[in-house]
Design a protein around this motif. Sequence first.
Motif, PDB file in Angstrom:
ATOM      1  N   LEU A  35       0.818  -1.141   0.142  1.00 20.54           N
ATOM      2  CA  LEU A  35       0.213  -0.038  -0.086  1.00 20.54           C
ATOM      3  C   LEU A  35       1.026   1.280   0.184  1.00 20.54           C
ATOM      4  O   LEU A  35       1.727   1.257   0.896  1.00 20.54           O
ATOM      5  CB  LEU A  35      -0.895   0.000   1.098  1.00 20.54           C
ATOM      6  N   THR A  36       0.535   2.096  -0.956  1.00 19.76           N
ATOM      7  CA  THR A  36       1.224   3.371  -1.017  1.00 19.76           C
ATOM      8  C   THR A  36       0.335   4.385  -0.970  1.00 19.76           C
ATOM      9  O   THR A  36      -0.596   4.636  -1.600  1.00 19.76           O
ATOM     10  CB  THR A  36       2.012   3.571  -2.182  1.00 19.76           C
ATOM     11  N   VAL A  37       0.484   5.361   0.109  1.00 17.81           N
ATOM     12  CA  VAL A  37      -0.434   6.390   0.323  1.00 17.81           C
ATOM     13  C   VAL A  37       0.206   7.602  -0.817  1.00 17.81           C
ATOM     14  O   VAL A  37       1.352   8.079  -0.697  1.00 17.81           O
ATOM     15  CB  VAL A  37      -0.266   7.035   1.725  1.00 17.81           C
ATOM     16  N   VAL A  38      -0.921   8.085  -1.374  1.00 13.87           N
ATOM     17  CA  VAL A  38      -0.538   9.240  -2.357  1.00 13.87           C
ATOM     18  C   VAL A  38      -1.282  10.657  -2.167  1.00 13.87           C
ATOM     19  O   VAL A  38      -2.489  10.298  -1.645  1.00 13.87           O
ATOM     20  CB  VAL A  38      -0.714   8.879  -3.764  1.00 13.87           C
ATOM     21  N   ASP A  39      -0.689  11.530  -2.140  1.00 16.83           N
ATOM     22  CA  ASP A  39      -1.146  13.064  -1.758  1.00 16.83           C
ATOM     23  C   ASP A  39      -1.427  13.686  -3.335  1.00 16.83           C
ATOM     24  O   ASP A  39      -0.663  13.965  -3.773  1.00 16.83           O
ATOM     25  CB  ASP A  39      -0.549  13.752  -0.974  1.00 16.83           C
ATOM     26  N   LEU A  40      -2.638  13.380  -3.789  1.00 12.82           N
ATOM     27  CA  LEU A  40      -2.875  13.928  -5.253  1.00 12.82           C
ATOM     28  C   LEU A  40      -2.629  15.462  -5.422  1.00 12.82           C
ATOM     29  O   LEU A  40      -2.302  15.846  -6.240  1.00 12.82           O
ATOM     30  CB  LEU A  40      -4.243  13.536  -5.596  1.00 12.82           C
ATOM     31  N   ASP A  41      -3.045  16.466  -4.413  1.00 13.01           N
ATOM     32  CA  ASP A  41      -2.923  17.676  -4.343  1.00 13.01           C
ATOM     33  C   ASP A  41      -1.191  18.086  -4.449  1.00 13.01           C
ATOM     34  O   ASP A  41      -1.000  18.744  -4.995  1.00 13.01           O
ATOM     35  CB  ASP A  41      -3.438  18.357  -3.064  1.00 13.01           C
ATOM     36  N   ALA A  42      -0.423  17.591  -3.445  1.00 10.45           N
ATOM     37  CA  ALA A  42       0.983  17.496  -3.326  1.00 10.45           C
ATOM     38  C   ALA A  42       1.780  17.061  -4.494  1.00 10.45           C
ATOM     39  O   ALA A  42       2.877  17.117  -4.627  1.00 10.45           O
ATOM     40  CB  ALA A  42       1.381  17.276  -2.110  1.00 10.45           C
ATOM     41  N   ARG A  43       0.926  16.016  -5.338  1.00  6.09           N
ATOM     42  CA  ARG A  43       1.735  15.209  -6.122  1.00  6.09           C
ATOM     43  C   ARG A  43       2.859  14.396  -5.537  1.00  6.09           C
ATOM     44  O   ARG A  43       3.928  14.582  -6.009  1.00  6.09           O
ATOM     45  CB  ARG A  43       2.161  16.020  -7.338  1.00  6.09           C
ATOM     46  N   ALA A  44       2.591  13.645  -4.443  1.00 10.31           N
ATOM     47  CA  ALA A  44       3.635  12.961  -3.897  1.00 10.31           C
ATOM     48  C   ALA A  44       3.221  11.722  -3.235  1.00 10.31           C
ATOM     49  O   ALA A  44       2.129  11.565  -2.810  1.00 10.31           O
ATOM     50  CB  ALA A  44       4.076  13.853  -2.781  1.00 10.31           C
ATOM     51  N   VAL A 174       2.771   6.089 -11.639  1.00 13.16           N
ATOM     52  CA  VAL A 174       1.641   6.101 -12.838  1.00 13.16           C
ATOM     53  C   VAL A 174       0.553   7.190 -12.496  1.00 13.16           C
ATOM     54  O   VAL A 174       0.190   8.099 -13.347  1.00 13.16           O
ATOM     55  CB  VAL A 174       1.506   4.797 -13.392  1.00 13.16           C
ATOM     56  N   VAL A 175      -0.031   6.743 -11.381  1.00 14.15           N
ATOM     57  CA  VAL A 175      -1.104   7.547 -10.802  1.00 14.15           C
ATOM     58  C   VAL A 175      -0.893   9.255 -10.732  1.00 14.15           C
ATOM     59  O   VAL A 175      -1.523   9.929 -11.409  1.00 14.15           O
ATOM     60  CB  VAL A 175      -1.720   6.961  -9.650  1.00 14.15           C
ATOM     61  N   LEU A 176       0.413   9.371 -10.304  1.00 11.98           N
ATOM     62  CA  LEU A 176       0.778  10.630  -9.996  1.00 11.98           C
ATOM     63  C   LEU A 176       0.999  11.246 -11.634  1.00 11.98           C
ATOM     64  O   LEU A 176       0.852  12.518 -11.589  1.00 11.98           O
ATOM     65  CB  LEU A 176       1.900  10.713  -9.059  1.00 11.98           C
TER      66      LEU A 176
END
Length: 187
Positions: A35-44, A174-176
């Motif tokens: 599991l990787t947590v992604v912050d879509l706003d920070a693009r990180a 890829v999501v980022l």
Amino acid sequence: MEATGNLLNVVDVEATCWEGPPPPGAVNEIIEIGLTVVDLDARARLAKHRILVRPQRSRVSAFCTALTGLTQEEVDTGVAFAEACRLLTAEHRADSRPWASWGDYDRKQFERQCQATGTRYPFGRRHVNAKLRFTEARGLRRRPGMAQALQIAGLPLEGRHHSGADDAWNIAAVVLDLAGKGEWPGA
């Protein structure tokens, strides 16, 4: 303290597998949850997690070890599937945070295994099939595997392919990439 941005869980599972049909009585069971947590706003990508899961009805085959790097001895140190699901909810807000996986295998494997074991499904309804999103965004005729998608996007494969934790990390890249181009929902 957890970041409060637009967070997404990217999940990848590895399950028991065999070169041919499963041995009598054996079924595919999750043995690793990445599991990787992604912050879509920070693009990180914020955090990379790994939960090892003890299979109950099957054993790790030599073929599975060659593919994933996981051994029976290693997964024997893991938690029970129900505990893994509890951890996903308690520690990663899986029941309320949107999540993504590469294709539908991971979602369907959780559904099957939860039903077979009487375990509460840990995820909410907001699931995105990242493979489908990538395929549509790139206008591809065929849906690529994760490693091929990284190549198409010009991104490196980090870690070991078919490691749940590493694959989740790579899918998150890829999501980022898609989010950066405005091709990811909510980004």
